[in-house]
Scaffold this active site. Structure first.
Site, PDB file in Angstrom:
ATOM      1  N   HIS A 122       0.897  -1.166  -0.127  1.00  0.00           N
ATOM      2  CA  HIS A 122      -0.017  -0.182   0.067  1.00  0.00           C
ATOM      3  C   HIS A 122       0.793   1.201  -0.013  1.00  0.00           C
ATOM      4  O   HIS A 122       0.480   2.512  -0.238  1.00  0.00           O
ATOM      5  CB  HIS A 122      -0.767  -0.026   1.263  1.00  0.00           C
ATOM      6  CG  HIS A 122      -1.871  -1.197   1.196  1.00  0.00           C
ATOM      7  ND1 HIS A 122      -2.761  -1.305   0.182  1.00  0.00           N
ATOM      8  CD2 HIS A 122      -2.099  -2.065   2.141  1.00  0.00           C
ATOM      9  CE1 HIS A 122      -3.622  -2.445   0.205  1.00  0.00           C
ATOM     10  NE2 HIS A 122      -3.357  -2.840   1.635  1.00  0.00           N
ATOM     11  N   ASP A 159      -3.622 -10.361  -2.498  1.00  0.00           N
ATOM     12  CA  ASP A 159      -3.797  -9.940  -1.275  1.00  0.00           C
ATOM     13  C   ASP A 159      -5.562  -9.345  -1.415  1.00  0.00           C
ATOM     14  O   ASP A 159      -5.572  -8.929  -2.781  1.00  0.00           O
ATOM     15  CB  ASP A 159      -3.190  -8.741  -0.710  1.00  0.00           C
ATOM     16  CG  ASP A 159      -3.441  -8.298   0.579  1.00  0.00           C
ATOM     17  OD1 ASP A 159      -2.627  -8.599   1.603  1.00  0.00           O
ATOM     18  OD2 ASP A 159      -4.485  -7.530   0.782  1.00  0.00           O
ATOM     19  N   HIS A 161      -6.858  -6.864  -0.362  1.00  0.00           N
ATOM     20  CA  HIS A 161      -6.982  -5.478  -0.777  1.00  0.00           C
ATOM     21  C   HIS A 161      -6.036  -5.144  -1.947  1.00  0.00           C
ATOM     22  O   HIS A 161      -5.011  -5.655  -2.464  1.00  0.00           O
ATOM     23  CB  HIS A 161      -6.106  -4.728   0.680  1.00  0.00           C
ATOM     24  CG  HIS A 161      -7.025  -4.799   1.877  1.00  0.00           C
ATOM     25  ND1 HIS A 161      -6.410  -5.738   2.868  1.00  0.00           N
ATOM     26  CD2 HIS A 161      -8.120  -4.455   2.299  1.00  0.00           C
ATOM     27  CE1 HIS A 161      -7.048  -5.897   3.710  1.00  0.00           C
ATOM     28  NE2 HIS A 161      -8.179  -4.927   3.451  1.00  0.00           N
ATOM     29  N   ASP A 243      -5.442 -12.442   3.225  1.00  0.00           N
ATOM     30  CA  ASP A 243      -6.552 -12.007   4.057  1.00  0.00           C
ATOM     31  C   ASP A 243      -7.620 -12.119   3.170  1.00  0.00           C
ATOM     32  O   ASP A 243      -8.828 -11.775   3.370  1.00  0.00           O
ATOM     33  CB  ASP A 243      -6.419 -10.395   4.337  1.00  0.00           C
ATOM     34  CG  ASP A 243      -5.474  -9.567   3.405  1.00  0.00           C
ATOM     35  OD1 ASP A 243      -5.262 -10.176   2.241  1.00  0.00           O
ATOM     36  OD2 ASP A 243      -5.120  -8.515   3.790  1.00  0.00           O
TER      37      ASP A 243
HETATM   38 ZN   LIG Z   1      -4.600  -7.015   2.707  1.00  0.00          ZN
END
Ligand SMILES: [Zn+2]
Length: 307
Positions: A122, A159, A161, A243
């Site tokens: 991120h 992931d 996200h 996740d």
């Molecule tokens: Zn994540």
């Protein structure tokens, strides 16, 4: 050949507030799950500022360095915290990823897993974000290009996200193909299909909440694997966040260990076909401790079988 594991105890010294999902126990659970595995274990070295500058301007590096507290924990943004050990932990993450690339491209290892924290995908060019300080995987991609002369590096981010930081850092990088599958809608809200990079080098696959392994696998079969096939990578990097597991508290996808095992195997198949099996995987998210440990072990077991 063999599978290398890069990690460092410094990564246990990155402290976050009580109840924060990105906690020390994540890494200790992953390492405990990998105990006894047939791995070439190595200490992740510290990355240098020159390494970080492969993707970040000096101003970002200076800002992160200046934020390191002498004691206690400080908040950098809505989700990202630093303790006195956080900078070295993040530098071990980047250094471990670069050393893993060196080991795999140098032929000392067939493939590699980098078990460090904080995660990296991120962190944008000039912004810490979502637990991340530096864009570990993007820096590793640039390292492979700039210092090893590669011209086609694929980065696959499963992931849950969106890998907004990696996308930002590699947006204009024609030598890379960045693929991110992620739940949508979900934080950080980016990663729509129309975000395709400056050279058509970005592929985003949003998945609806409650999507299961069948949906995930179909998306990879239909979109991701053909794109990688066409790109013919010389190295595959994986942003391995776990996740998207059904037990994870931060998201609503319904993957299982078997799905992570499957996608790892298929990526290893593609690496075998195009680049001698060269895969470097870096730990990103995963916040249910048991699911994270079991999923990471399933992922690494495939790497070992293919290494
Ligand atoms: Zn994540």
């Amino acid at each position: 050949m063999t599978t290398a594991l890069f990690t460092h105890t410094d990564c246990l010294d990155h402290l976050t507030p009580q109840g924060h999902p990105e906690q020390v126990a994540r890494l200790s659970h992953v390492l405990a799950a990998l105990e006894g595995r047939d791995l070439m274990r190595a200490e992740a070295p510290l990355a240098s500022e020159e390494d970080l500058r492969l993707c970040h301007p000096q101003s970002h590096i200076d800002r992160v360095r200046a934020a390191v507290p002498d004691e206690g924990i400080v908040q950098l943004d809505a989700d990202t915290w630093m303790s006195p050990g956080s900078l070295d932990a993040a530098l071990r993450g980047v250094g471990g990823a670069l050393a893993a690339v060196d080991a795999v491209l140098g032929g000392q290892a067939g493939n590699a897993f980098v078990a460090t924290r904080p995660p990296g995908h991120h962190a944008e060019t000039e912004r810490t974000m979502g637990f991340c300080l530096f864009g570990t995987v993007a820096i590793a991609a640039r390292h492979a290009m700039e210092r090893h002369g590669l011209s086609r590096v694929a980065v696959v981010d499963f992931d849950v996200h969106h890998g907004n930081g990696t996308q930002d850092l590699l947006w204009s990088e024609a030598r890379s193909l960045f693929v991110s599958s992620h739940q949508s809608p979900l934080w950080p809200g980016t990663g729509t299909p129309d975000e395709t990079g400056a050279h058509g080098n970005v592929l985003n696959l949003p998945l609806a909440p409650r999507s299961d392994g069948a949906v995930f696998r179909a998306a990879y079969e239909d979109r991701v694997f053909p794109a990688i096939e066409a790109f013919a990578p010389e190295l595959i990097l994986i942003s391995a966040g776990f996740d998207a597991h059904h037990a994870d508290p931060l998201a609503e996808l319904n993957l299982t260990e078997a799905d992570f095992e499957w996608v790892t195997g298929r990526l290893c198949d593609l690496a075998q076909a195009h680049c001698g099996g060269r895969v470097v995987s870096c730990l990103e998210g995963g916040y249910d401790l048991q699911a994270l440990a079991a999923s990471a072990a399933a992922h690494v077991d495939v790497l070992i079988a293919r290494g």
